[in-house]
Design a protein around this motif. Structure first.
Motif, PDB file in Angstrom:
ATOM      1  N   ASN A   1       0.847  -1.184   0.000  1.00 47.19           N
ATOM      2  CA  ASN A   1       0.000   0.000   0.000  1.00 47.19           C
ATOM      3  C   ASN A   1       0.889   1.243   0.000  1.00 47.19           C
ATOM      4  O   ASN A   1       1.681   1.453   0.925  1.00 47.19           O
ATOM      5  CB  ASN A   1      -0.931   0.018   1.207  1.00 47.19           C
ATOM      6  CG  ASN A   1      -1.962  -1.098   1.151  1.00 47.19           C
ATOM      7  OD1 ASN A   1      -2.327  -1.560   0.068  1.00 47.19           O
ATOM      8  ND2 ASN A   1      -2.414  -1.536   2.317  1.00 47.19           N
ATOM      9  N   TYR A   2       0.752   2.083  -1.009  1.00 50.11           N
ATOM     10  CA  TYR A   2       1.542   3.301  -1.143  1.00 50.11           C
ATOM     11  C   TYR A   2       0.691   4.517  -0.797  1.00 50.11           C
ATOM     12  O   TYR A   2      -0.500   4.567  -1.115  1.00 50.11           O
ATOM     13  CB  TYR A   2       2.084   3.454  -2.565  1.00 50.11           C
ATOM     14  CG  TYR A   2       3.198   2.487  -2.921  1.00 50.11           C
ATOM     15  CD1 TYR A   2       4.524   2.852  -2.782  1.00 50.11           C
ATOM     16  CD2 TYR A   2       2.899   1.209  -3.398  1.00 50.11           C
ATOM     17  CE1 TYR A   2       5.543   1.964  -3.113  1.00 50.11           C
ATOM     18  CE2 TYR A   2       3.913   0.322  -3.726  1.00 50.11           C
ATOM     19  CZ  TYR A   2       5.231   0.702  -3.586  1.00 50.11           C
ATOM     20  OH  TYR A   2       6.235  -0.169  -3.906  1.00 50.11           O
ATOM     21  N   THR A   3       1.318   5.491  -0.149  1.00 51.07           N
ATOM     22  CA  THR A   3       0.707   6.802   0.078  1.00 51.07           C
ATOM     23  C   THR A   3       1.340   7.776  -0.896  1.00 51.07           C
ATOM     24  O   THR A   3       2.559   7.991  -0.873  1.00 51.07           O
ATOM     25  CB  THR A   3       0.922   7.286   1.515  1.00 51.07           C
ATOM     26  OG1 THR A   3       0.329   6.339   2.421  1.00 51.07           O
ATOM     27  CG2 THR A   3       0.292   8.644   1.730  1.00 51.07           C
ATOM     28  N   CYS A   4       0.533   8.380  -1.754  1.00 48.95           N
ATOM     29  CA  CYS A   4       1.040   9.234  -2.826  1.00 48.95           C
ATOM     30  C   CYS A   4       0.496  10.651  -2.671  1.00 48.95           C
ATOM     31  O   CYS A   4      -0.562  10.878  -2.074  1.00 48.95           O
ATOM     32  CB  CYS A   4       0.648   8.679  -4.196  1.00 48.95           C
ATOM     33  SG  CYS A   4       1.298   7.016  -4.533  1.00 48.95           S
ATOM     34  N   GLN A   5       1.258  11.589  -3.231  1.00 53.22           N
ATOM     35  CA  GLN A   5       0.855  12.990  -3.269  1.00 53.22           C
ATOM     36  C   GLN A   5       1.068  13.512  -4.677  1.00 53.22           C
ATOM     37  O   GLN A   5       2.034  13.146  -5.354  1.00 53.22           O
ATOM     38  CB  GLN A   5       1.673  13.836  -2.282  1.00 53.22           C
ATOM     39  CG  GLN A   5       1.414  13.513  -0.834  1.00 53.22           C
ATOM     40  CD  GLN A   5       2.289  14.340   0.099  1.00 53.22           C
ATOM     41  OE1 GLN A   5       3.399  14.719  -0.256  1.00 53.22           O
ATOM     42  NE2 GLN A   5       1.795  14.625   1.286  1.00 53.22           N
ATOM     43  N   ILE A   6       0.176  14.386  -5.106  1.00 56.13           N
ATOM     44  CA  ILE A   6       0.290  15.020  -6.418  1.00 56.13           C
ATOM     45  C   ILE A   6       0.005  16.498  -6.247  1.00 56.13           C
ATOM     46  O   ILE A   6      -0.851  16.897  -5.447  1.00 56.13           O
ATOM     47  CB  ILE A   6      -0.679  14.379  -7.439  1.00 56.13           C
ATOM     48  CG1 ILE A   6      -0.430  14.947  -8.830  1.00 56.13           C
ATOM     49  CG2 ILE A   6      -2.123  14.545  -7.018  1.00 56.13           C
ATOM     50  CD1 ILE A   6      -1.210  14.247  -9.929  1.00 56.13           C
ATOM     51  N   ALA A   7       0.768  17.334  -6.964  1.00 53.50           N
ATOM     52  CA  ALA A   7       0.614  18.788  -6.834  1.00 53.50           C
ATOM     53  C   ALA A   7       1.195  19.451  -8.064  1.00 53.50           C
ATOM     54  O   ALA A   7       1.919  18.840  -8.868  1.00 53.50           O
ATOM     55  CB  ALA A   7       1.305  19.299  -5.569  1.00 53.50           C
ATOM     56  N   ALA A   8       0.871  20.735  -8.207  1.00 50.03           N
ATOM     57  CA  ALA A   8       1.497  21.544  -9.257  1.00 50.03           C
ATOM     58  C   ALA A   8       2.963  21.770  -8.906  1.00 50.03           C
ATOM     59  O   ALA A   8       3.335  21.872  -7.732  1.00 50.03           O
ATOM     60  CB  ALA A   8       0.771  22.878  -9.398  1.00 50.03           C
ATOM     61  N   ASN A   9       3.799  21.839  -9.905  1.00 51.51           N
ATOM     62  CA  ASN A   9       5.235  22.027  -9.689  1.00 51.51           C
ATOM     63  C   ASN A   9       5.514  23.503  -9.423  1.00 51.51           C
ATOM     64  O   ASN A   9       6.155  24.200 -10.209  1.00 51.51           O
ATOM     65  CB  ASN A   9       6.019  21.534 -10.917  1.00 51.51           C
ATOM     66  CG  ASN A   9       7.484  21.317 -10.598  1.00 51.51           C
ATOM     67  OD1 ASN A   9       7.908  21.477  -9.457  1.00 51.51           O
ATOM     68  ND2 ASN A   9       8.251  20.965 -11.605  1.00 51.51           N
ATOM     69  N   GLU A  10       5.007  23.980  -8.261  1.00 48.60           N
ATOM     70  CA  GLU A  10       5.168  25.360  -7.825  1.00 48.60           C
ATOM     71  C   GLU A  10       5.704  25.375  -6.406  1.00 48.60           C
ATOM     72  O   GLU A  10       5.529  24.414  -5.650  1.00 48.60           O
ATOM     73  CB  GLU A  10       3.821  26.114  -7.882  1.00 48.60           C
ATOM     74  CG  GLU A  10       3.192  26.172  -9.259  1.00 48.60           C
ATOM     75  CD  GLU A  10       3.907  27.134 -10.188  1.00 48.60           C
ATOM     76  OE1 GLU A  10       4.589  28.033  -9.671  1.00 48.60           O
ATOM     77  OE2 GLU A  10       3.786  26.983 -11.416  1.00 48.60           O
TER      78      GLU A  10
END
Length: 593
Positions: A282-291
């Protein structure tokens, strides 16, 4: 009858510009000559900077945005000297109101307040100043009543407003000060200050209009074999975000993925793949704008085991049928052996101490989250002392350090440059003595000018630069006496066996440990910005390391410090201070030859 009606109409006509829709009194645009003449159309006037410069005969202080101690005698005292000889107490109920600002990158405020009862009959006006915490820029407004105007006690319940202060940076802290005029000869509580924060980009413009506050709301995860496909919604085109990133971690392993969508394929959504993920994890992932400081959206990815369908030949199936009884017998013997071994281990487990089991679990933990103690609701109070003998670049670095500590290290910072009116009112030494007594910690920023007394000759500069430094307060500093006072406190505490943790010494990267005065060699000292984590540990009393875990705060770590706007500003100020220090040392060396 008609005469009375005409007079009433004129009074209402003159009074109409003063009153806003909410009942507050707003300033009029009128000249200083109109105020001196006492015309009814100039009851409450906003005096321009050009009028003040013309009346005084010199340019007002540029660094302070035209804010100067109000020269009552120069502006109004020549006609009636009695105007400027009365005591007036500070205003109260100071409030900040955000008004419409078309620029999405800034805020505009209006300050409101009520005058005090004491001295209201002799009140001549107000001066409102605005200063950014961590900076030296100041905006100022001078608001005057006309000369023949006298306020009664009922006016103490009326609300007065300033003109708008435009162009304030979003998500920043400011201090606003409202001063009652005239300033009395014997200084007392004649002003009121208030610290406030401007709105964030999301609060003002909504989330969809902010680059660093935007984050994807739609995320879908799909597994195809060992490949994971993630689909998310793209930012609106108006934000200009063209790059994203994804970070997944599990069992101490991290996987970083850069994402660059092609708008020609799909302008609303984008899909990317995660490779080399372990099955059954089970992975915990994060996604965001490259800012910088972008808000991250967290989601989970569960990699299911893949089932491989194998075709078995008929001959192999027959052989397995003949071997089945033999394998069954072996399995029975193996089960008996495992049952006996399990029973033995369970008996041994009864004799294990609980603390040994706890220690074993702690050793298996690769990362632990450490939380701050919640002993009190108020943040620690930190007084920063420094020397101004090293020039404005060094003082600017001190101000940027104080701003960073207050914004990102959960600490309330006290600096003389942020409280100049109180310093002038109490006197510098009295102000420092009170702050040392009331603060939880005292940090002395040591430099060449602090430890080497008297100060070496300054390099030759233009008169304008010298005047600017003197106006900014760089020419007058009682750091020597303050350091001696702190040294005496440290010596007494050491002699009595008391705790010395209240006092600290710090140096910037362009200073040396030899710049720390002898009086402060007994206290903890830190090199900034390398020791920001140690300073945080000192201020909040938390341990950086413990068995099985360590304290890590992203925005004060080595890799995350410079990504913050306040951290980048501090780093830039320290670099500028280093260049100025080298130039001065070169000048001193040439002068000694």
């Amino acid at each position: 009858m008609w005469t009375a009606a005409i007079v009433l109409y004129q009074v209402l006509a003159f009074g109409q510009p003063l009153w806003a829709q909410d009942g507050a009194i707003t300033p009029q645009k009128c000249s200083l000559d109109c105020v001196r003449e006492g015309g009814p159309e100039c009851e409450y006037c906003s005096i321009s900077r050009a009028d003040v410069e013309k009346a005084l005969g010199f340019n007002s202080i540029k660094a302070f945005g035209g804010c100067i101690p109000w020269p009552c005698f120069e502006l109004l005292g020549k006609e009636d000297p009695q105007i400027c000889q009365h005591y007036v107490q500070a205003p109260n109920d100071v409030k900040i109101e955000f008004v419409h600002e078309p620029n999405p990158k800034s805020d505009t405020i209006v300050v409101s307040w009520k005058p005090s009862y004491y001295g209201i009959a002799f009140l001549r006006g107000f001066q409102v100043s605005l200063q950014a915490l961590g900076g030296s820029s100041v905006a100022c407004q001078l608001l005057l009543f006309h000369r023949n105007h006298s306020l009664s006690a009922s006016h103490a319940q009326m609300v007065y407003k300033s003109d708008p202060f435009p162009g304030l940076s979003l998500g920043s802290q400011y201090a606003v000060t409202v001063m009652a005029l005239p300033v009395p000869e014997e200084w007392a509580k004649f002003y009121q200050s208030k610290i406030f924060s401007t709105r964030s980009c999301a609060e003002k413009n909504s989330l969809e209009q902010c680059r660093k506050d935007w984050y994807p709301k739609f995320i879908a995860v799909k597994q195809d074999g060992t490949t994971i496909t993630v689909t998310f919604n793209l930012a609106p085109p108006d934000l200009g975000i063209t790059s994203y990133f994804s970070l997944c971690h599990a069992n101490g392993e991290k996987k970083y993925t850069e994402i660059t969508p092609k708008s020609s394929i799909n302008k609303t959504h984008h899909s990317y793949e995660l490779h080399d993920l372990h099955e059954g994890t089970n992975y915990t992932c994060q996604i965001a704008a490259n800012e910088v400081d972008a808000v991250r959206k967290t989601f989970s990815v569960q990699v299911l085991p893949t089932q491989k369908a194998d075709t078995v030949p008929l001959s192999v199936t027959a052989s397995l049928a003949l071997m089945f009884p033999l394998c069954l017998a072996v399995l029975i013997l193996l089960a008996v052996f495992l049952a006996a071994l399990t029973t033995k281990l369970q008996i041994k487990k009864l004799y294990l101490k609980p603390d040994i089991i706890k220690q074993h679990h702690e050793d298996d933990t690769q990362e632990n989250v450490a939380s701050l103690p919640r002993n009190g609701l108020d943040p620690p109070r930190l007084l920063i002392c420094y020397s101004s003998y090293d020039g404005p670049a060094h003082v600017k670095a001190v101000m940027k350090l104080g701003a960073f500590i207050q914004q990102h290290m959960a600490t309330q910072v006290f600096l003389d440059l942020w409280d100049s009116l109180s310093v002038a009112e109490e006197g510098a030494m009295a102000w420092y003595c009170r702050q040392i007594r009331e603060s939880d910690f005292v940090l002395v920023i040591c430099s060449w000018g602090l430890n080497h007394r008297p100060c070496p000759p300054e390099p030759e500069v233009d008169d304008d630069d010298v005047e600017g430094d003197r106006q900014m307060g760089f020419g007058s500093n009682c750091s020597n006496a303050v350091v001696q006072l702190i040294g005496e406190e440290v010596g007494r505490a050491k002699a009595r066996g008391q705790d010395l943790s209240k006092y600290m010494a710090g140096i910037f990267e362009y200073s040396e440990e030899t710049d720390i005065p002898t009086e402060l060699r007994l206290v903890s000292h830190y090199k900034l910005t390398n020791d920001l984590t140690l300073l945080f540990s000192h201020l909040h009393g938390v341990a950086l390391h413990r068995p099985g875990g360590y304290l890590k705060i992203n925005h004060i770590s080595d890799e995350g410090f410079s990504k913050l706007p306040a951290g980048a500003a501090l780093q830039s100020a320290i670099s500028a201070g280093e260049m100025a220090m080298r130039a001065k040392q070169h000048h001193w060396e040439e002068g000694s030859e």
